[in-house]
Design a protein around this motif. Structure first.
Motif, mmCIF file in Angstrom:
data_model
loop_
_atom_site.group_PDB
_atom_site.id
_atom_site.type_symbol
_atom_site.label_atom_id
_atom_site.label_comp_id
_atom_site.label_asym_id
_atom_site.label_seq_id
_atom_site.Cartn_x
_atom_site.Cartn_y
_atom_site.Cartn_z
ATOM 1 N N ASN A 165 -10.413 41.808 47.802
ATOM 2 C CA ASN A 165 -11.391 41.112 48.605
ATOM 3 C C ASN A 165 -11.807 42.165 49.813
ATOM 4 N N GLN A 207 -10.141 31.190 52.933
ATOM 5 C CA GLN A 207 -11.361 31.671 52.039
ATOM 6 C C GLN A 207 -12.059 30.218 51.733
ATOM 7 N N LEU A 237 -14.708 36.360 58.573
ATOM 8 C CA LEU A 237 -15.335 37.476 57.978
ATOM 9 C C LEU A 237 -15.987 36.826 57.029
ATOM 10 N N LEU A 260 -4.848 44.892 54.118
ATOM 11 C CA LEU A 260 -5.149 43.579 53.701
ATOM 12 C C LEU A 260 -4.141 42.569 53.638
ATOM 13 N N ALA A 269 -14.643 42.986 53.534
ATOM 14 C CA ALA A 269 -15.019 42.194 54.705
ATOM 15 C C ALA A 269 -16.141 43.191 55.333
ATOM 16 N N THR A 298 -16.897 38.008 53.451
ATOM 17 C CA THR A 298 -15.897 38.787 52.564
ATOM 18 C C THR A 298 -16.763 38.633 51.035
ATOM 19 N N SER A 332 -3.861 39.230 56.383
ATOM 20 C CA SER A 332 -5.252 39.061 56.732
ATOM 21 C C SER A 332 -5.012 38.019 58.030
ATOM 22 N N TYR A 345 -7.404 36.203 58.745
ATOM 23 C CA TYR A 345 -8.245 35.113 58.187
ATOM 24 C C TYR A 345 -8.011 34.903 56.621
ATOM 25 N N PRO A 346 -7.169 34.103 56.525
ATOM 26 C CA PRO A 346 -6.744 33.665 55.277
ATOM 27 C C PRO A 346 -7.527 32.599 54.584
ATOM 28 N N ASP A 379 -10.059 45.704 56.533
ATOM 29 C CA ASP A 379 -10.544 44.754 57.728
ATOM 30 C C ASP A 379 -10.240 45.035 59.017
ATOM 31 N N ASN A 412 -13.881 34.074 55.064
ATOM 32 C CA ASN A 412 -12.808 34.029 55.413
ATOM 33 C C ASN A 412 -12.459 33.575 56.798
HETATM 34 C C1 LIG Z 1 -9.587 36.040 52.370
HETATM 35 O O1 LIG Z 1 -8.681 35.116 52.087
HETATM 36 C C2 LIG Z 1 -8.008 35.212 50.671
HETATM 37 C C3 LIG Z 1 -7.374 34.007 50.248
HETATM 38 O O2 LIG Z 1 -6.186 33.838 51.373
HETATM 39 C C4 LIG Z 1 -7.291 36.516 50.665
HETATM 40 O O3 LIG Z 1 -6.695 36.788 49.550
HETATM 41 C C5 LIG Z 1 -8.129 37.616 51.168
HETATM 42 O O4 LIG Z 1 -7.130 38.915 51.563
HETATM 43 C C6 LIG Z 1 -8.750 37.444 52.464
HETATM 44 N N1 LIG Z 1 -9.535 38.481 52.657
HETATM 45 C C7 LIG Z 1 -9.647 39.231 53.725
HETATM 46 C C8 LIG Z 1 -10.515 40.357 53.981
HETATM 47 O O5 LIG Z 1 -8.905 38.964 54.801
#
Ligand SMILES: *[C@@H]1O[C@H](CO)[C@@H](O)[C@H](O)[C@H]1NC(C)=O
Ligand SMILES: *[C@@H]1O[C@H](CO)[C@@H](O)[C@H](O)[C@H]1NC(C)=O
Ligand SMILES: *[C@@H]1O[C@H](CO)[C@@H](O)[C@H](O)[C@H]1NC(C)=O
Ligand SMILES: *[C@@H]1O[C@H](CO)[C@@H](O)[C@H](O)[C@H]1NC(C)=O
Ligand SMILES: *[C@@H]1O[C@H](CO)[C@@H](O)[C@H](O)[C@H]1NC(C)=O
Length: 206
Positions: A104, A24, A89, A16, A106, A91, A19, A21-22, A126, A73
């Motif tokens: 975190n 959030q 995602l 992870l 997903a 999460t 990501s 999908y950063p 993920d 996310n």
């Molecule tokens: C969701 O975003 C947060 C903040 O950027 C990050 O720390 C986390 O790893 C992300 N989660 C996933 C599952 O990508």
């Protein structure tokens, strides 16, 4: 067991790290709407279904806010195609293991090849996560591109449709855990699990 949890933490911590999908969102609850008054207004809660794996349960008597709190996310870039919703995602923040760690995690769809239901599980990687979106009304949606009920199959208008009405609450069985939990019906047909009741799932920010 202790060692396997530790190794798992190390492995998915790494997975992870980058990501896709950063972005959030603010935290929210997932609230059901249904014609069935027993289900209408209930919240989905994360319930233990394996090492750092959770189903999305109802009737599990979950009161701890952490287990009712989810995030979206999203990707770093907004969609460029008009009519497309941000993809991302669903999460949830897992805390546990020995030694304790926080991660975190997903939602992914797991498939039982004997069924026409996909099983949404919050999963500690993920790698195969299921992309989801929220409609302007806040409904949990899965995007699809091709309508194969047509002969021959054709893309949906604008190459996308957002499916919000194939969520169901059903009695489930996953690796010896029996719950009443969220499922996603695959295709335009009746869920073959006779306990299923259709619902919509709405995000309500805390
Ligand atoms: C969701 O975003 C947060 C903040 O950027 C990050 O720390 C986390 O790893 C992300 N989660 C996933 C599952 O990508
Ligand atoms: C409503 O849903 C509950 C829980 O799934 C189920 O036990 C009940 O039979 C349903 N009621 C109706 C009228 O379908
Ligand atoms: C839910 O949990 C609370 C606190 O543990 C307990 O007092 C209550 O009886 C439980 N309710 C049900 C329906 O199991
Ligand atoms: C994601 O977050 C970054 C940094 O805060 C921001 O510049 C960008 O606009 C966000 N993207 C979306 C699609 O919200
Ligand atoms: C697929 O096409 C059929 C036939 O035109 C239509 O009835 C159906 O609503 C379409 N499916 C979706 C999910 O839009």
């Amino acid at each position: 067991m202790v060692r396997s949890i530790f190794t798992l933490a190390a492995a998915f911590g790494l997975a992870l790290a980058q990501s896709n999908y950063p972005n959030q969102s603010a935290p929210f609850n997932l609230v059901l709407s249904s014609e069935n008054s027993t289900l209408d207004g209930l919240q989905l809660g994360a319930c233990h279904s394996g090492a750092a794996v959770e189903s999305l349960c109802v009737f599990a008597n979950i009161t701890t806010p952490q287990f009712l709190t989810f995030y979206f996310n999203g990707s770093a870039e907004a969609p460029t195609n008009p009519g497309y919703l941000p993809a991302g995602l669903l999460t949830w923040t897992f805390t546990g293991g020995i030694p304790e760690f926080t991660q975190n995690t997903a939602m992914t769809f797991m498939y039982n090849t004997a069924s026409n239901l996909a099983f949404p599980l919050i999963w500690p990687s993920d790698a195969n996560s299921q992309a989801i979106s929220f409609t302007d009304d806040g409904l949990l949606a899965v995007a699809a591109n091709i309508n194969d009920t047509l002969d021959p199959p054709e893309p949906f208008d604008n190459y996308v449709t957002y499916i919000t009405d194939r969520w169901a609450i059903c009695k489930t069985y996953w690796q010896a855990y029996d719950y009443t939990a969220l499922q996603f019906v695959l295709g335009d047909q009746k869920p073959q699990n006779p306990s299923c009741e259709y619902v919509k799932v709405k995000r309500v920010f805390l």
